[in-house]
Scaffold this active site. Structure first.
Site, short mmCIF file in Angstrom:
data_model
loop_
_atom_site.label_atom_id
_atom_site.label_comp_id
_atom_site.label_asym_id
_atom_site.label_seq_id
_atom_site.Cartn_x
_atom_site.Cartn_y
_atom_site.Cartn_z
N ASN A 413 -2.09 -7.28 0.90
CA ASN A 413 -1.74 -5.88 1.08
C ASN A 413 -0.54 -5.56 0.19
OD1 ASN A 413 -1.96 -3.23 2.45
ND2 ASN A 413 0.15 -3.74 2.93
N GLU A 414 -0.78 -4.62 -0.76
CA GLU A 414 0.30 -4.04 -1.56
C GLU A 414 1.16 -5.10 -2.25
OE1 GLU A 414 2.34 -0.94 0.58
OE2 GLU A 414 0.54 0.27 0.41
N ASN A 467 -4.58 2.12 -1.34
CA ASN A 467 -3.72 2.74 -0.32
C ASN A 467 -3.06 3.96 -0.95
OD1 ASN A 467 -4.31 0.51 1.20
ND2 ASN A 467 -2.24 -0.34 1.24
N TYR A 473 3.95 10.74 1.53
CA TYR A 473 5.08 10.20 0.76
C TYR A 473 5.17 10.90 -0.60
CZ TYR A 473 5.31 6.33 4.12
OH TYR A 473 5.43 5.58 5.25
N TRP A 553 -5.02 5.26 8.21
CA TRP A 553 -3.81 4.57 8.70
C TRP A 553 -3.20 5.43 9.77
CZ3 TRP A 553 -2.29 -0.26 7.91
CH2 TRP A 553 -1.04 -0.63 8.38
N LYS A 574 2.14 6.74 12.64
CA LYS A 574 0.97 7.31 11.97
C LYS A 574 -0.32 7.07 12.77
CE LYS A 574 3.08 6.78 7.43
NZ LYS A 574 4.20 5.87 7.85
C1 GCU Z 1 1.90 0.94 3.47
C2 GCU Z 1 1.60 -0.38 4.12
C3 GCU Z 1 1.54 -0.31 5.63
C4 GCU Z 1 2.63 0.65 6.11
C5 GCU Z 1 2.22 2.03 5.64
C6 GCU Z 1 3.26 3.08 6.08
O1 GCU Z 1 0.86 1.31 2.64
O2 GCU Z 1 0.42 -1.02 3.68
O3 GCU Z 1 1.75 -1.61 6.14
O4 GCU Z 1 2.76 0.60 7.52
O5 GCU Z 1 2.13 2.07 4.23
O6 GCU Z 1 4.16 3.34 5.27
O7 GCU Z 1 3.14 3.56 7.20
#
Ligand code: GCU
Length: 688
Positions: A413-414, A467, A473, A553, A574
């Site tokens: 992930n990322e 993602n 953001y 998410w 979220k």
């Molecule tokens: C990121 C990340 C998540 C994180 C999410 C966020 O993309 O992969 O683990 O919780 O963004 O900022 O809520």
């Protein structure tokens, strides 16, 4: 039950069955003692732990201090458990299998070190036979430590809870057995060689261990049973395993006219049972789920399951609940029920290997699962780190190999461009995953940084996943379409999934008529913005056939130590449902209206129930066609369809005091209704 019936049958056939059940698996979760901190001598056989806290597994020592997280305890903790060795254990092999320990564990029995395990999300197993006392109590001691240190994941926006947060099992076998020591995997692996409506062929790999001092000759008998326990086919192969050795035996078994595992439509799961038989006696038995299905991604048509297009309508899920990571099977059952109520047909099990029980639920309910390695943000490109990440990948694959619901293995992930050799690390892991399991594609969830700067950490993957948080953001929610098209094109138009998108929402904070997102790091996360974000972005994904799926998410709010935003410190808000599972937010019902075919009507902003302005818009989510509205019993007629599943009425005037708002719709003759109360009280005039 099934084993007893089988032994009886064997006896009738003249074969004498095993005196005792060859394999016993005993839950080992009660009567533990716990001490938070490091303790000199706690690993010894004799140790005074009388003053320690009595606990039952699953357990985490951060259940209380994880929120807000700044002061949560991260460090060592000790567990001890005393137990006798019953007589029926004599002559048998005895193993201890830990479901997980976060993040690292050292295990001792009667003062002897059995071994260590680094990695907080996989099971691990030690043989304890040689250290057991039969004439005295045994003392088991485990030191667990949840400091990240050099163990992956080195980063990540989630709280690392400490403890023995999954169950422990004691396993008894005979001297000839299917090994429990293959990275704590089942020792039986079912690889689908071919699958069609006419027939399926499954290669069965059995790993046999022999602790005796002579070579042992055996038969590995594979039986495929349908869901009613009816024998579909039986296959036998002979094997010979040397003294103190292990043998890997492969054989194939066919299923004529198989009933396919077809996602939520028909999640049909066979059982594959492997019996080890020596001189007519059954020496061991292991059963595993067997689902026959074919999945691949078509760049133009998206996901194809058993020849039919399927869109993965997914959610991201952390393993955490109100008790941190120490979730019970009951908690997991409830979370699966909530996901199914919403109509999700896929789940991205984020950022680490999840529990076997949750994957069994995915098998049973036909929820397609994305299983992810705990490699988040950073790589520490040392031999030690690489070895640990490889170990975690092999554990994840072997322990979960036979779950039909798992469609892909995610490598990361990322991954960040400023970390050490990210692309090399990913390539190494993709090659290992292909070696371990050629039947499943690899993927990885790329952040904007990964997408822009690490083409080789994406191109090496079989499936592309992105993602993207346009509208939260930065940017606007509607920017998502252009970004998806840009990155799909950049990465070879191989198709893509949106592996994360979403926005924060507090169910206690509201604002009507929003056109701009709130400050993502601020204390004000009105629920209404999350509605706008999802209403805008789901249609964008669904309008793109090359998108094989989306994973919003996130299903539930979860702990993220260090976050100070929204209405609660230490929470990532979220989720579509609150962390305590008490409130399903508005956006949950937007997805329910889209993904669950059952007639429903839902009035949004129901919790914005103290109004200081009489004028308001009313927005309703529904999968019905004609939605009518009443206020205080007076009909306002039909709502206007603003978009698919979204109905509105602007410029409604509330009366002073209580206002009963009612909405009604019908679908296929079924009536659906919803109602809520808003109180309008003019704001106190300034100055008096
Ligand atoms: C990121 C990340 C998540 C994180 C999410 C966020 O993309 O992969 O683990 O919780 O963004 O900022 O809520």
């Amino acid at each position: 039950m099934r084993i007893l019936r089988y032994s009886a049958a064997l006896a009738l056939l003249g074969g004498c069955c095993f005196a005792q059940a060859p394999r016993a698996e005993i839950a080992f979760n009660s009567d533990w003692k716990f001490y938070r901190g490091d303790v000199e001598g706690a690993s010894a056989e004799q140790f005074a732990d009388g003053s320690w806290q009595a606990v039952t597994l699953p357990h985490t020592w951060n259940a209380e201090d994880a929120l807000p997280g700044d002061k949560m305890y991260q460090g060592p903790g000790w567990y001890r458990k005393e137990f006798p060795s019953p007589n029926e254990w004599r002559g048998r092999r005895v193993f201890l299998r830990f479901g997980a320990a976060s993040l690292a564990a050292d295990v001792y029995l009667n003062g002897n070190k059995l071994g260590s395990h680094e990695g907080g999300f996989a099971a691990f197993c030690f043989e304890i036979t040689r250290y057991l006392h039969f004439d005295a109590q045994n003392a088991l001691a485990v030191r667990v430590d949840n400091r990240r240190g050099t163990i992956s994941p080195l980063g990540g926006d989630f709280t690392i809870y400490g403890g023995l947060y999954r169950p422990v099992t004691l396993i008894l076998t005979g001297s000839l057995a299917i090994t429990p020591l293959d990275y704590a995997g089942p020792g039986v692996y079912l690889r689908q060689v071919s699958a069609s409506l006419d027939s399926a062929e499954v290669e069965v790999t059995t790993k046999v261990t022999n602790s005796s001092n002579t070579t042992r000759f055996y038969i590995a008998q594979v039986t495929v049973l349908d869901e009613r326990n009816k024998t579909i086919n039986v296959q036998r192969a002979s094997g010979a395993v040397s003294s103190l050795g292990t043998q890997v035996l492969k054989e194939s078994i066919g299923i004529r006219h198989p009933r396919l595992w077809n996602g939520a439509k028909d999640p049909y799961v066979y059982t594959a049972r492997v019996d080890l038989i020596e001189k007519g006696k059954r020496m061991d038995t292991v059963e595993q789920p067997l689902g026959v299905r074919d999945f691949h991604v078509d760049p133009q048509r998206g996901g194809i399951l058993n020849g039919q297009p399927i869109r993965l309508q997914g959610v991201c899920l952390h393993q955490e609940g109100p008790n941190g990571w120490a979730v019970s099977e009951k908690d997991e059952d409830a979370d699966m029920a909530t996901m199914r109520e919403m109509g999700a047909n896929a789940v991205r099990l984020v950022h680490y290997q999840h529990s076997p029980h949750f994957l069994t639920l995915c098998d049973r309910y036909g929820v397609i699962a994305w299983s992810e390695l705990a490699l988040v943000n950073n790589v520490h490109y040392t031999d030690e780190f690489r070895q640990n990440v490889r170990q975690q990948l092999v554990e994840m694959i072997r322990q979960n190999f036979n779950h039909p619901s798992i469609f892909m293995w995610s490598m990361y992930n990322e991954i960040g461009s400023r970390t050490e050799h990210p692309a090399e690390m990913v390539k190494e892991l993709v090659d290992l995953a292909h070696e371990e399991d050629p039947s499943r594609p690899t993927t990885g969830a790329a952040s904007g940084d990964t997408m822009a700067n690490l083409p080789n950490a994406i191109n090496v993957l079989d499936l592309i996943s992105l993602n993207i948080y346009d509208g939260w953001y930065g940017g606007k929610p509607e920017d998502l379409g252009a970004d998806l098209d840009k990155y799909n094109q950049k990465y070879g138009s191989k198709g893509a999934s949106l592996s994360e998108y979403g926005a924060g929402a507090s169910v206690k904070q509201h604002q009507q008529g929003m056109t701009q997102p709130p400050n993502p790091n601020g204390r004000f996360h009105p629920e209404e913005w999350q509605d706008i974000q999802h209403e805008t972005q789901l249609p964008i994904v669904e309008a793109r056939p090359y998108m094989w799926g989306s994973f919003l998410w996130v299903m539930f709010d979860f702990g993220s130590a260090g976050r100070h935003e929204g209405d609660t410190d230490g929470i990532n808000d979220k989720g579509l449902v609150t962390r305590d599972r008490s409130v399903k937010k508005d956006a949950f019902y937007y997805y329910k209206a889209n993904w669950n075919p059952e007639a429903m009507v839902y009035i949004t902003s129901r919790r914005d129930d103290q109004r200081t302005s009489p004028a308001t818009a009313i927005k309703v989510y529904s999968n019905c066609e004609k939605i009518t509205l009443k206020i205080n019993g007076k009909s306002l007629g039909e709502l206007t369809k603003k978009a698919d599943r979204v109905y509105v009425r602007d410029n409604v005037t509330l009366s002073d005091g209580a206002n009963l708002v009612e909405a009604e719709g019908s679908l296929d003759g079924k009536i659906a209704r919803d109602a809520c109360n808003w109180t309008y009280k003019p704001a106190a005039a300034k100055g008096n």
